[in-house]
Design a protein around this motif. Sequence first.
Motif, PDB file in Angstrom:
ATOM      1  N   ASP A 176       0.860  -1.194   0.000  1.00 48.73           N
ATOM      2  CA  ASP A 176       0.000   0.000   0.000  1.00 48.73           C
ATOM      3  C   ASP A 176       0.893   1.240   0.000  1.00 48.73           C
ATOM      4  O   ASP A 176       1.737   1.402   0.886  1.00 48.73           O
ATOM      5  CB  ASP A 176      -0.909  -0.009   1.239  1.00 48.73           C
ATOM      6  N   ARG A 222      -0.595   4.413  -0.504  1.00 51.39           N
ATOM      7  CA  ARG A 222      -1.496   5.576  -0.457  1.00 51.39           C
ATOM      8  C   ARG A 222      -1.086   6.609   0.579  1.00 51.39           C
ATOM      9  O   ARG A 222      -1.485   7.772   0.501  1.00 51.39           O
ATOM     10  CB  ARG A 222      -2.933   5.113  -0.176  1.00 51.39           C
ATOM     11  N   MET A 223      -0.273   6.208   1.578  1.00 47.57           N
ATOM     12  CA  MET A 223       0.164   7.165   2.604  1.00 47.57           C
ATOM     13  C   MET A 223       1.582   7.694   2.333  1.00 47.57           C
ATOM     14  O   MET A 223       2.151   8.382   3.168  1.00 47.57           O
ATOM     15  CB  MET A 223       0.129   6.513   3.986  1.00 47.57           C
ATOM     16  N   ARG A 245       1.688  11.738   1.623  1.00 50.27           N
ATOM     17  CA  ARG A 245       1.437  12.594   2.784  1.00 50.27           C
ATOM     18  C   ARG A 245       2.405  12.344   3.928  1.00 50.27           C
ATOM     19  O   ARG A 245       2.838  13.268   4.610  1.00 50.27           O
ATOM     20  CB  ARG A 245      -0.009  12.368   3.262  1.00 50.27           C
ATOM     21  N   LEU A 252       4.890   7.043   4.315  1.00 50.27           N
ATOM     22  CA  LEU A 252       4.592   5.787   5.013  1.00 50.27           C
ATOM     23  C   LEU A 252       4.254   4.700   4.003  1.00 50.27           C
ATOM     24  O   LEU A 252       3.295   4.825   3.245  1.00 50.27           O
ATOM     25  CB  LEU A 252       3.421   6.016   5.986  1.00 50.27           C
ATOM     26  N   VAL A 267       3.215   0.726   3.532  1.00 54.21           N
ATOM     27  CA  VAL A 267       2.743  -0.491   4.196  1.00 54.21           C
ATOM     28  C   VAL A 267       3.390  -1.673   3.500  1.00 54.21           C
ATOM     29  O   VAL A 267       3.257  -1.835   2.276  1.00 54.21           O
ATOM     30  CB  VAL A 267       1.209  -0.622   4.132  1.00 54.21           C
TER      31      VAL A 267
END
Lengths: 178, 178
Positions: free
Chosen positions: A127, A129-130, A133, A136, A138
């Motif tokens: 992942d 998606r973070m 921002r 981060l 995953v």
Amino acid sequence: MTKKAFPLAKVYGLLEPGPVVLLTTRRRGRNNVMAMSWHAMLEFEPPQVACVVSNRNHSFGNLRATRECVINIPTVAIARQVVACGNASGAEVDKFAAYGLTPRAASRVDAPLIDECYASLECVVVDTRMVARYCLFVVEVVKAWVDAKVGDPRTIHHRGRGVFTVAGRTIKLRSRMK
Amino acid sequence: MTKKAFPLAKVYGLLEPGPVVLLTTRRRGRNNVMAMSWHAMLEFEPPQVACVVSNRNHSFGNLRATRECVINIPTVAIARQVVACGNASGAEVDKFAAYGLTPRAASRVDAPLIDECYASLECVVVDTRMVARYCLFVVEVVKAWVDAKVGDPRTIHHRGRGVFTVAGRTIKLRSRMK
């Protein structure tokens, strides 16, 4: 070190205590390694880990491009090498050669295991998606290796500016918690 | 404990080593507390922290509804109380009363500080976009308190099923890392 395969369901017990880890990546035939303390478990099984890798680090581009890494867990025995890794950039230095770390082939990813670390977790990014921002990623642990002889590892825990707490005594309390 | 205000810029040094923390919330006039090990720093200043709070925990609803909490850092002196908190649900038990924990008023949030913890971080939730997928709340520390007498805190680090490593000796290495 002689590492054996380790059950994925028990991986949380390695990372949950918060040790400094060495995150390895490999891109275009070159290995890199960085020190990382900003990580947290997200799921027991399959084990998922939140890893914060600053976009100022050379490893950031490697991780985003290859979507693979190995999380290696060192002990105090190689604390100086860990700090050296944290103070240099893979854009300029081959840290494996410069700091005497030995890469070993992983089984499921191209990034290398570090022989001098007592545990190594082969991971794939699941992942992103973070990332924009929070930087981060995953990651999911797909294969784990541990040196079974290291029962109570003297992991190191960063408190800032080169100060580390070394893992001390072990206590066991009655608990229903996993 | 006598705690003094602590600079927000240094908060990362408290959480980065990975201690078990006690997360307090307050809703409809009732305090609650849970044990948490799945947390990671996300930003130095203002300090932001990723906190994984399972939706099976009573604190999950409190945190989502009030968007406030306090992250309290215990030492081995109250390890048994920490485990007790982790083994009971705030839906059934007033854990402060049951386990001899003393709530103190915070300055910026309604959730209580725990007097028996050597550090307490008042937090507000700033991002809930990862809650549905990972039960991950991003919180920002808005006020920090530390007992300055506790220089090398004997924090506890969970390795699963009631086994904890206690913070041991401190080492200092030359480093340019923050």
